[in-house]
Design a protein around this motif. Structure first.
Motif: not given
Length: 180
Positions: A25, A29-31, A77, A80-81, A83-84, A88, A91
Motif C-alpha cells: 500500500v 497499491g490499493s488496500p 493486486s 485490490a479495491e 485503482p486509485p 495519485h 497511479a
C-alpha cells in the motif's frame, strides 16, 4: 514438536503478510480487505512450516522470500479495491512499478534476515536452556553421586561443559593478536 513449528510458522506468516501489505500500500497499491488478507497467510504458513524443518541459510531464505513477495504482490493486486484516481502520484507508469518492485524486494530481504537471525537466536536460546537445566539437575544431585571415578587416561569432557562451549560466542580480536 510439530505444534511448536506450526506456531512459529503461523506467527511469521501473519507478520510477513501484514508487512508485505503495508509496504504494498505504501508503494501505491490499493488496500485489500480481510477476505483477501486471511487466505494469503495460509500458503505463507505452509511454506514457512516446510522450511522450518531444519535451519536454512540466508540464501535459501532470501529466495523463498522473493518468491513469497512476488506471490503476495500478485495476490494483493488481484484482490485490490478499485485503482486509485489518476491524480495519485503513484497511479501508474514505470516509476510506480519499479518502486513496487523495490519495496517488495526490501520486504523479502528484511524477512529473510529476520528469519535467519531469529533461527540462530532461538537455537542459541534452546541450547542455553538445556545447559542450564542440566546444570541445575547436576547441582542438585548428592555429592557422592557427583564424584565418579574416571580413569586418568580417559579425558572425557562433561556434557554440560560441551553444551556451554557450543553456545559461547567469542567476540573480539583473535587470541594471538589480543593485548590482554
Amino acid at each position: 514438536m510439530h505444534a511448536l513449528r506450526l506456531l512459529r510458522a503461523a506467527v511469521f506468516a501473519v507478520a510477513c503478510v501484514t508487512a508485505s501489505l503495508a509496504m504494498h500500500v505504501l508503494a501505491g497499491g490499493s488496500p485489500v480487505g480481510p477476505d483477501v488478507l486471511v487466505p494469503a497467510a495460509l500458503p505463507v504458513t505452509a511454506g514457512a512450516f516446510l522450511l522450518a524443518r531444519r535451519r536454512r541459510g540466508f540464501g535459501m531464505l532470501l529466495g523463498a522470500g522473493f518468491v513469497t513477495q512476488y506471490g503476495l504482490h500478485l495476490w494483493f493486486s488481484a484482490g485490490a479495491e478499485p485503482p486509485p484516481a489518476q491524480g495519485h502520484p503513484h497511479a501508474g507508469g514505470l516509476s510506480a512499478g519499479l518502486f513496487m518492485l523495490l519495496v517488495h524486494a526490501a520486504t523479502a530481504l528484511l524477512s529473510a534476515y529476520w528469519l535467519e537471525r531469529g533461527e540462530s537466536g532461538l537455537a542459541l536460546l534452546l541450547r542455553l536452556l538445556v545447559a542450564s537445566i542440566l546444570t541445575v539437575l547436576l547441582w542438585r544431585l548428592p555429592v557422592t553421586a557427583r564424584r565418579t571415578a574416571v580413569p586418568a587416561r580417559c579425558e572425557r569432557v562433561p556434557l554440560v561443559t560441551r553444551l556451554l562451549a557450543a553456545t559461547v560466542s567469542r567476540r573480539g580480536p583473535p587470541v594471538p593478536f589480543s593485548v590482554v
